[in-house]
Design an enzyme around this catalytic site. Structure first.
Site, PDB file in Angstrom:
ATOM      1  N   PHE A 189      -4.315   3.251  14.766  1.00 19.41           N
ATOM      2  CA  PHE A 189      -4.601   4.257  13.740  1.00 19.41           C
ATOM      3  C   PHE A 189      -5.667   3.656  12.837  1.00 19.41           C
ATOM      4  O   PHE A 189      -5.728   2.423  12.692  1.00 19.41           O
ATOM      5  CB  PHE A 189      -3.347   4.572  12.912  1.00 19.41           C
ATOM      6  CG  PHE A 189      -2.583   5.772  13.402  1.00 19.41           C
ATOM      7  CD1 PHE A 189      -1.896   5.731  14.602  1.00 19.41           C
ATOM      8  CD2 PHE A 189      -2.549   6.947  12.644  1.00 19.41           C
ATOM      9  CE1 PHE A 189      -1.190   6.834  15.052  1.00 19.41           C
ATOM     10  CE2 PHE A 189      -1.837   8.060  13.082  1.00 19.41           C
ATOM     11  CZ  PHE A 189      -1.156   8.009  14.283  1.00 19.41           C
TER      12      PHE A 189
ATOM     13  N   ASP B 198      -4.415  -6.118   4.859  1.00 19.10           N
ATOM     14  CA  ASP B 198      -5.558  -6.866   5.412  1.00 19.10           C
ATOM     15  C   ASP B 198      -5.675  -8.234   4.753  1.00 19.10           C
ATOM     16  O   ASP B 198      -6.284  -9.142   5.311  1.00 19.10           O
ATOM     17  CB  ASP B 198      -6.851  -6.071   5.200  1.00 19.10           C
ATOM     18  CG  ASP B 198      -6.923  -4.903   6.176  1.00 19.10           C
ATOM     19  OD1 ASP B 198      -6.604  -5.118   7.371  1.00 19.10           O
ATOM     20  OD2 ASP B 198      -7.258  -3.780   5.752  1.00 19.10           O
TER      21      ASP B 198
ATOM     22  N   LYS C 239     -11.463  -3.568  18.753  1.00 18.90           N
ATOM     23  CA  LYS C 239     -10.050  -3.930  18.940  1.00 18.90           C
ATOM     24  C   LYS C 239      -9.583  -3.610  20.370  1.00 18.90           C
ATOM     25  O   LYS C 239      -8.372  -3.620  20.646  1.00 18.90           O
ATOM     26  CB  LYS C 239      -9.183  -3.209  17.910  1.00 18.90           C
ATOM     27  CG  LYS C 239      -9.440  -3.711  16.472  1.00 18.90           C
ATOM     28  CD  LYS C 239      -8.599  -2.962  15.440  1.00 18.90           C
ATOM     29  CE  LYS C 239      -8.928  -3.371  14.007  1.00 18.90           C
ATOM     30  NZ  LYS C 239      -7.932  -4.221  13.373  1.00 18.90           N
TER      31      LYS C 239
ATOM     32  N   ASN D  43       0.844  -1.198   0.000  1.00 18.11           N
ATOM     33  CA  ASN D  43       0.000   0.000   0.000  1.00 18.11           C
ATOM     34  C   ASN D  43       0.879   1.248   0.000  1.00 18.11           C
ATOM     35  O   ASN D  43       2.105   1.148  -0.053  1.00 18.11           O
ATOM     36  CB  ASN D  43      -0.964  -0.022   1.193  1.00 18.11           C
ATOM     37  CG  ASN D  43      -0.207  -0.100   2.500  1.00 18.11           C
ATOM     38  OD1 ASN D  43       0.564   0.796   2.836  1.00 18.11           O
ATOM     39  ND2 ASN D  43      -0.401  -1.197   3.227  1.00 18.11           N
TER      40      ASN D  43
ATOM     41  N   LYS E 172     -13.875   0.412  15.485  1.00 21.87           N
ATOM     42  CA  LYS E 172     -12.548  -0.206  15.686  1.00 21.87           C
ATOM     43  C   LYS E 172     -12.057   0.019  17.116  1.00 21.87           C
ATOM     44  O   LYS E 172     -11.421  -0.858  17.696  1.00 21.87           O
ATOM     45  CB  LYS E 172     -11.527   0.366  14.689  1.00 21.87           C
ATOM     46  CG  LYS E 172     -11.708  -0.198  13.289  1.00 21.87           C
ATOM     47  CD  LYS E 172     -10.730   0.377  12.284  1.00 21.87           C
ATOM     48  CE  LYS E 172     -11.067  -0.133  10.884  1.00 21.87           C
ATOM     49  NZ  LYS E 172     -10.376   0.565   9.816  1.00 21.87           N
TER      50      LYS E 172
HETATM   51  O1  PMT Z   1       3.083   5.983   6.493  1.00 19.22           O
HETATM   52  P1  PMT Z   1       2.532   7.328   6.044  1.00 19.22           P
HETATM   53  O2  PMT Z   1       2.754   7.560   4.571  1.00 19.22           O
HETATM   54  O3  PMT Z   1       3.040   8.446   6.899  1.00 19.22           O
HETATM   55  O4  PMT Z   1       0.944   7.290   6.210  1.00 19.22           O
HETATM   56  C1  PMT Z   1       0.368   7.231   7.485  1.00 19.22           C
HETATM   57  C2  PMT Z   1      -0.858   6.315   7.518  1.00 19.22           C
HETATM   58  C3  PMT Z   1      -1.943   6.860   6.605  1.00 19.22           C
HETATM   59  C4  PMT Z   1      -0.469   4.894   7.093  1.00 19.22           C
HETATM   60  C5  PMT Z   1      -1.320   6.282   9.019  1.00 19.22           C
HETATM   61  O5  PMT Z   1      -1.688   7.568   9.409  1.00 19.22           O
HETATM   62  C6  PMT Z   1      -2.505   5.325   9.216  1.00 19.22           C
HETATM   63  O6  PMT Z   1      -3.663   5.657   9.011  1.00 19.22           O
HETATM   64  N1  PMT Z   1      -2.209   4.072   9.655  1.00 19.22           N
HETATM   65  C7  PMT Z   1      -3.196   2.988   9.821  1.00 19.22           C
HETATM   66  C8  PMT Z   1      -3.406   2.290   8.523  1.00 19.22           C
HETATM   67  C9  PMT Z   1      -4.328   1.082   8.656  1.00 19.22           C
HETATM   68  O7  PMT Z   1      -3.890  -0.020   8.494  1.00 19.22           O
HETATM   69  O8  PMT Z   1      -5.565   1.351   9.032  1.00 19.22           O
HETATM   70  P2  PMT Z   1      -6.718   0.236   9.205  1.00 19.22           P
HETATM   71  O9  PMT Z   1      -7.940   1.039   9.481  1.00 19.22           O
HETATM   72  O10 PMT Z   1      -6.726  -0.689   8.037  1.00 19.22           O
HETATM   73  O11 PMT Z   1      -6.286  -0.587  10.486  1.00 19.22           O
HETATM   74  C10 PMT Z   1      -6.648  -0.182  11.808  1.00 19.22           C
HETATM   75  C11 PMT Z   1      -5.581  -0.586  12.790  1.00 19.22           C
HETATM   76  O12 PMT Z   1      -5.453  -2.032  12.811  1.00 19.22           O
HETATM   77  C12 PMT Z   1      -4.209  -0.027  12.509  1.00 19.22           C
HETATM   78  O13 PMT Z   1      -3.646   0.437  13.727  1.00 19.22           O
HETATM   79  C13 PMT Z   1      -3.440  -1.216  11.951  1.00 19.22           C
HETATM   80  O14 PMT Z   1      -2.035  -1.138  12.278  1.00 19.22           O
HETATM   81  C14 PMT Z   1      -4.100  -2.387  12.673  1.00 19.22           C
HETATM   82  N2  PMT Z   1      -4.069  -3.672  11.903  1.00 19.22           N
HETATM   83  C15 PMT Z   1      -4.533  -3.731  10.634  1.00 19.22           C
HETATM   84  C16 PMT Z   1      -4.511  -4.970   9.956  1.00 19.22           C
HETATM   85  C17 PMT Z   1      -3.979  -6.095  10.623  1.00 19.22           C
HETATM   86  N3  PMT Z   1      -3.910  -7.261  10.004  1.00 19.22           N
HETATM   87  N4  PMT Z   1      -3.547  -5.993  11.886  1.00 19.22           N
HETATM   88  C18 PMT Z   1      -3.586  -4.821  12.543  1.00 19.22           C
HETATM   89  O15 PMT Z   1      -3.198  -4.728  13.716  1.00 19.22           O
END
Ligand code: PMT
Length: 402
Positions: A322, A279, A340, A210, A336
């Site tokens: 995040f 994901d 979570k 990504n 979330k």
């Molecule tokens: O890296 P940059 O270019 O500075 O950009 C920053 C960012 C946009 C990546 C950052 O600000 C951000 O939003 N990070 C979270 C990205 C994300 O994976 O979001 P999500 O909504 O899909 O996941 C929610 C949370 O679950 C996140 O904390 C993620 O780390 C966690 N997760 C997701 C998938 C997975 N299999 N396990 C996880 O723990």
């Protein structure tokens, strides 16, 4: 409390003598470091007499190799013992070295080696100050959290009038005191931060990934270090430089990130999951490069949800997630937060131009169980400060008995 005062070569170098006294009046010990050019303007003896400490004038001061090695080791040790580094006056040359990471004298080496807060008070000719190169270097330093005490405007030693005059000594000292105050609120904490993307292999040459650059996570790591934390940084592949003092684990896949996070979780007091973890991953990785033979179907399976696993193992840690969202931003983030078992979630709208993925800027909402904080568009460094302010608050709430 001890600070290092870097004096570089400008006519304003004589003014720094009074800064030594102003800091000492506040009970702060001052270790003066002079560049070679600074010594053309003021003798080291002046600063030695005022500070009561030997002045550092170079990295290698002797013809004897062993003495030089000992001196370098002793000098680098200073980087670990100071509570702040102030450079006044800071010349255009010093700003450029700091911005580029050039370490070819004691002061520039100290800048790279210390994790203490840094304050610079530039002073130079107005055209040098206004030059695009100087302004770009200042912007780089600002983004790294260096505090800049803007120069004043007026008559300059070069005979010109304009911006470039060293700020008033009281203003410089006030900035140092602010930096010292801000430095300590994560001392004693071990902060685990994940950053960057993951890569999920399709075959030996292709992968799913990504747009995450790692910038948000690295800004958090740098900011937490500056506020006194031990930082464990688990990073997916990025092209940016991690903060030197962070304990770095490099990973590639979601599974590798999971293993690293679970290993370091027990020794952490705070976890901030900035990484954009994939994901989905290919159900199977082809051992040979897949041939281009018309349409193909890739079967994907979900990756392990690392945050869900942390929720099951969580003891007293503060866990902050995040969320990268493109629709129903707040509603999805709140879901979330509870699904979570997080203490807070930082949500950013990644469909907005110029913020979020692969940008120096972001705009976020920090949602905890009893508070919602809007952080309008600003630098990722500033966003990191807001997130850490919230972490400090949550840690205090968790440690105060109800
Ligand atoms: O890296 P940059 O270019 O500075 O950009 C920053 C960012 C946009 C990546 C950052 O600000 C951000 O939003 N990070 C979270 C990205 C994300 O994976 O979001 P999500 O909504 O899909 O996941 C929610 C949370 O679950 C996140 O904390 C993620 O780390 C966690 N997760 C997701 C998938 C997975 N299999 N396990 C996880 O723990």
């Amino acid at each position: 409390m001890k600070i290092a005062l870097g004096v570089s070569g400008g006519i304003a170098a004589y003014k720094s003598a009074e800064i030594v006294r102003l800091l000492q009046d506040r009970g702060i010990r001052v270790q003066v470091v002079m560049t070679r050019a600074a010594q053309e303007f003021v003798r080291p003896l002046t600063f030695a007499a005022l500070s009561g400490e030997k002045v550092i004038t170079d990295l290698f001061g002797s013809d004897d190799a062993q003495a030089n090695v000992e001196s370098a080791i002793e000098h680098i040790a200073i980087a670990q013992t100071i509570d702040a580094l102030l450079v006044a006056p800071a010349t255009a040359d010093v700003l450029a070295k700091f911005a580029q990471g050039i370490a070819n004298d004691f002061l520039s080496t100290l800048y790279l080696a210390t994790t203490a807060p840094i304050v610079v008070a530039p002073a130079m000719n107005v055209n040098m100050w206004n030059h695009a190169a100087t302004q770009a270097n200042l912007e780089t330093l600002r983004k790294r959290g260096v505090r800049i005490v803007e120069p004043g405007t007026g008559y300059l030693a070069c005979g010109m009038t304009g911006a470039g005059r060293l700020a008033e000594n009281e203003t410089i000292v006030a900035e140092v005191l602010a930096a010292l105050g801000a430095a300590q609120d994560l001392a004693g904490e071990t902060v685990l931060i994940t950053a960057g993307p993951t890569r999920e292999k399709i075959d030996p040459v292709r992968y799913l990934t990504n747009r995450s650059s790692g910038r948000m996570g690295y800004a958090l790591a740098e900011a937490a270090l500056r506020r006194g934390a031990r930082v464990l940084l688990i990073s997916g592949p990025t092209s940016i430089t991690p903060p030197g003092a962070a304990e770095l684990t490099q990973v590639e896949t979601a599974e590798e990130m999971r293993v690293a996070v679970l290993k370091l979780f027990p020794e952490s007091t705070v976890v901030i999951k900035t990484a954009a973890v994939a994901d989905f991953r290919p159900k199977a990785t082809a051992t040979q490069k897949i041939k281009r033979k018309g349409p193909m179907t890739l079967e994907l399976e979900p990756t392990p949800d690392i945050l869900a696993e942390l929720a099951r193992q969580k003891k007293s840690q503060i866990v902050v997630g995040f969320a990268a969202e493109t629709e129903n931003i707040l509603e999805n983030a709140r879901k979330k937060l509870s699904s979570k078992s997080l203490d807070a979630i930082v949500v950013n709208d990644v469909s907005r131009e110029g913020v979020g993925f692969d940008s120096d800027r972001n705009a976020v909402t920090i949602i905890s169980h009893d508070e919602v904080i809007e952080v309008p568009e600003t630098s990722k460094w500033e966003v990191a400060q807001h997130v850490l302010d919230q972490v400090v608050k949550l840690r205090k709430q968790a440690t105060i008995p109800a």
